[in-house]
Write a protein that holds these residues in place. Structure first.
Motif, PDB file in Angstrom:
ATOM      1  N   VAL A 156     -17.833  29.278  -5.833  1.00 16.23           N
ATOM      2  CA  VAL A 156     -19.035  28.695  -5.710  1.00 16.23           C
ATOM      3  C   VAL A 156     -19.419  28.570  -4.131  1.00 16.23           C
ATOM      4  O   VAL A 156     -20.672  28.242  -3.804  1.00 16.23           O
ATOM      5  CB  VAL A 156     -19.022  27.118  -6.215  1.00 16.23           C
ATOM      6  N   LEU A 157     -18.441  29.000  -3.206  1.00 18.74           N
ATOM      7  CA  LEU A 157     -18.843  29.319  -1.825  1.00 18.74           C
ATOM      8  C   LEU A 157     -19.617  30.686  -1.444  1.00 18.74           C
ATOM      9  O   LEU A 157     -20.026  30.862  -0.651  1.00 18.74           O
ATOM     10  CB  LEU A 157     -17.448  29.372  -1.186  1.00 18.74           C
ATOM     11  N   GLN A 158     -19.360  31.543  -2.581  1.00 16.84           N
ATOM     12  CA  GLN A 158     -19.868  32.962  -2.241  1.00 16.84           C
ATOM     13  C   GLN A 158     -21.219  33.003  -3.353  1.00 16.84           C
ATOM     14  O   GLN A 158     -21.975  34.151  -2.758  1.00 16.84           O
ATOM     15  CB  GLN A 158     -18.972  33.891  -2.897  1.00 16.84           C
ATOM     16  N   ALA A 159     -21.365  32.226  -4.372  1.00 18.65           N
ATOM     17  CA  ALA A 159     -22.877  32.400  -4.998  1.00 18.65           C
ATOM     18  C   ALA A 159     -23.185  30.867  -5.428  1.00 18.65           C
ATOM     19  O   ALA A 159     -22.317  30.044  -5.608  1.00 18.65           O
ATOM     20  CB  ALA A 159     -22.536  33.328  -6.300  1.00 18.65           C
TER      21      ALA A 159
ATOM     22  N   PRO B 208     -24.985  27.550 -10.178  1.00 15.78           N
ATOM     23  CA  PRO B 208     -25.550  27.710 -11.842  1.00 15.78           C
ATOM     24  C   PRO B 208     -25.058  29.197 -12.106  1.00 15.78           C
ATOM     25  O   PRO B 208     -24.900  29.336 -13.338  1.00 15.78           O
ATOM     26  CB  PRO B 208     -27.053  27.633 -11.430  1.00 15.78           C
ATOM     27  N   VAL B 209     -25.270  30.134 -11.198  1.00 14.62           N
ATOM     28  CA  VAL B 209     -24.846  31.511 -11.480  1.00 14.62           C
ATOM     29  C   VAL B 209     -23.524  31.477 -11.698  1.00 14.62           C
ATOM     30  O   VAL B 209     -23.107  32.239 -12.904  1.00 14.62           O
ATOM     31  CB  VAL B 209     -24.848  32.329 -10.227  1.00 14.62           C
ATOM     32  N   ILE B 210     -22.514  30.945 -11.114  1.00 13.79           N
ATOM     33  CA  ILE B 210     -21.135  30.833 -11.609  1.00 13.79           C
ATOM     34  C   ILE B 210     -20.803  29.964 -12.757  1.00 13.79           C
ATOM     35  O   ILE B 210     -20.227  30.445 -13.741  1.00 13.79           O
ATOM     36  CB  ILE B 210     -20.249  30.174 -10.368  1.00 13.79           C
ATOM     37  N   ALA B 211     -21.635  28.929 -12.959  1.00  9.97           N
ATOM     38  CA  ALA B 211     -21.496  28.348 -14.235  1.00  9.97           C
ATOM     39  C   ALA B 211     -21.716  29.077 -15.439  1.00  9.97           C
ATOM     40  O   ALA B 211     -20.929  29.282 -16.518  1.00  9.97           O
ATOM     41  CB  ALA B 211     -22.309  26.892 -14.362  1.00  9.97           C
TER      42      ALA B 211
END
Length: 69
Positions: free
Chosen positions: A29-32, A35-38
């Motif tokens: 989540v530091l890189q993207a 919501p995308v990671i989820a």
């Protein structure tokens, strides 16, 4: 090999599985945006956003929602 087998093998070796998963998600989540990671990992977007906030993610200003149009 399946996730359960891998988890059990890591536990037998003394690898803290839960902490590793949390650490990996925090790094992602530091890189993207959260919501995308989820969506990629099957997490609820609110859970991923909470993890991102705790990690100090720089993606606070990304607009949530469906942007496929």
């Amino acid at each position: 090999m399946n996730p359960g087998t891998l988890r059990d093998a890591l536990r037998k070796l003394g690898v803290p599985v839960e902490e590793g998963r949390t650490s990996a998600i925090r790094q992602l989540v530091l890189q993207a945006p959260a919501p995308v990671i989820a969506q990629a990992l099957g997490y609820h977007d609110k859970s991923a956003t909470r993890i991102a906030t705790e990690a100090g993610a720089p993606w606070k200003h990304c607009a949530p929602g469906d942007h496929t149009r």
